[in-house]
Design a protein around this motif. Structure first.
Motif, PDB file in Angstrom:
ATOM      1  N   SER A   1      14.485   0.561  -1.110  1.00 25.99           N
ATOM      2  CA  SER A   1      13.074   0.183  -1.026  1.00 25.99           C
ATOM      3  C   SER A   1      12.656  -0.623  -2.250  1.00 25.99           C
ATOM      4  N   SER A   2      11.497  -1.235  -2.156  1.00 25.17           N
ATOM      5  CA  SER A   2      10.994  -2.082  -3.235  1.00 25.17           C
ATOM      6  C   SER A   2      10.546  -1.254  -4.429  1.00 25.17           C
ATOM      7  N   ARG A   3      10.209  -1.949  -5.513  1.00 23.58           N
ATOM      8  CA  ARG A   3       9.714  -1.269  -6.709  1.00 23.58           C
ATOM      9  C   ARG A   3       8.387  -0.573  -6.447  1.00 23.58           C
ATOM     10  N   ASN A   4       7.613  -1.083  -5.511  1.00 22.30           N
ATOM     11  CA  ASN A   4       6.347  -0.468  -5.129  1.00 22.30           C
ATOM     12  C   ASN A   4       6.520   0.167  -3.757  1.00 22.30           C
ATOM     13  N   PRO A   5       6.977   1.415  -3.721  1.00 22.08           N
ATOM     14  CA  PRO A   5       7.287   2.028  -2.429  1.00 22.08           C
ATOM     15  C   PRO A   5       6.044   2.153  -1.555  1.00 22.08           C
ATOM     16  N   LEU A   6       6.248   1.984  -0.276  1.00 17.09           N
ATOM     17  CA  LEU A   6       5.162   2.165   0.674  1.00 17.09           C
ATOM     18  C   LEU A   6       4.915   3.654   0.842  1.00 17.09           C
ATOM     19  N   LEU A   7       3.682   4.058   0.665  1.00 20.62           N
ATOM     20  CA  LEU A   7       3.321   5.455   0.849  1.00 20.62           C
ATOM     21  C   LEU A   7       3.034   5.719   2.319  1.00 20.62           C
ATOM     22  N   MET A   8       3.039   6.966   2.716  1.00 22.57           N
ATOM     23  CA  MET A   8       2.805   7.313   4.117  1.00 22.57           C
ATOM     24  C   MET A   8       1.458   6.809   4.607  1.00 22.57           C
ATOM     25  N   HIS A   9       0.464   6.800   3.737  1.00 22.69           N
ATOM     26  CA  HIS A   9      -0.878   6.402   4.155  1.00 22.69           C
ATOM     27  C   HIS A   9      -1.173   4.916   3.939  1.00 22.69           C
ATOM     28  N   THR A  10      -0.188   4.153   3.443  1.00 22.70           N
ATOM     29  CA  THR A  10      -0.374   2.716   3.249  1.00 22.70           C
ATOM     30  C   THR A  10      -0.653   2.057   4.593  1.00 22.70           C
ATOM     31  N   LEU A  11      -1.688   1.237   4.628  1.00 22.02           N
ATOM     32  CA  LEU A  11      -2.059   0.543   5.859  1.00 22.02           C
ATOM     33  C   LEU A  11      -1.438  -0.847   5.888  1.00 22.02           C
ATOM     34  N   VAL A  12      -0.843  -1.184   7.013  1.00 20.31           N
ATOM     35  CA  VAL A  12      -0.240  -2.501   7.191  1.00 20.31           C
ATOM     36  C   VAL A  12      -0.660  -3.069   8.547  1.00 20.31           C
ATOM     37  N   SER A  13      -0.583  -4.387   8.650  1.00 15.97           N
ATOM     38  CA  SER A  13      -0.814  -5.052   9.932  1.00 15.97           C
ATOM     39  C   SER A  13      -0.201  -6.443   9.876  1.00 15.97           C
ATOM     40  N   THR A  14      -0.169  -7.084  11.034  1.00 16.74           N
ATOM     41  CA  THR A  14       0.287  -8.468  11.080  1.00 16.74           C
ATOM     42  C   THR A  14      -0.818  -9.414  10.632  1.00 16.74           C
ATOM     43  N   GLY A  15      -2.042  -8.913  10.526  1.00 20.35           N
ATOM     44  CA  GLY A  15      -3.159  -9.778  10.160  1.00 20.35           C
ATOM     45  C   GLY A  15      -3.252 -10.911  11.160  1.00 20.35           C
ATOM     46  N   ASP A  16      -3.339 -12.127  10.679  1.00 21.19           N
ATOM     47  CA  ASP A  16      -3.377 -13.288  11.570  1.00 21.19           C
ATOM     48  C   ASP A  16      -2.008 -13.964  11.637  1.00 21.19           C
ATOM     49  N   ARG A  17      -0.949 -13.223  11.280  1.00 20.50           N
ATOM     50  CA  ARG A  17       0.394 -13.783  11.207  1.00 20.50           C
ATOM     51  C   ARG A  17       1.274 -13.497  12.423  1.00 20.50           C
TER      52      ARG A  17
END
Length: 102
Positions: free
Chosen positions: A8-24
């Motif tokens: 994983s990256s240096r800034n690990p994704l937490l369980m509550h981290t919100l992600v989306s495709t946005g407009d991509r």
């Protein structure tokens, strides 16, 4: 599916981290992805947490984090800031409720 030695990256994704495709969102990209990545990418068309993506797609949390990081690296997902004033207000209410219990 294996992680092929990735970490994983240096800034690990937490369980509550919100992600989306946005407009991509890109249907051609979705069609070219491996099934697990495609499932995550499709589900992320709406903003959701890492844990929710993991559960919805039926993938282990660690693998979900790796696949999300892969999609972040190619600029196809967006991490959303969860530190809004509403979140802080909620935390304050939770704190106050816990203090009343003690």
């Amino acid at each position: 599916m294996t992680a092929r030695g990735r970490t994983s990256s240096r800034n690990p994704l937490l369980m509550h981290t919100l992600v989306s495709t946005g407009d991509r969102y890109d249907p051609a990209l979705a069609a070219s992805l491996a099934p697990a990545s495609r499932s995550l990418y499709e589900q992320a068309r709406r903003m959701c947490s890492v844990a929710e993506l993991s559960a919805t797609c039926g993938l282990p949390l660690g693998l979900t984090r790796l696949l999300i990081n892969d999609l972040l690296k190619i600029g196809q997902l967006v991490v959303h800031d969860t530190r809004s004033s509403q979140d802080l207000a909620l935390l304050e209410r939770l704190r106050a409720g816990l203090l009343r219990l003690t």
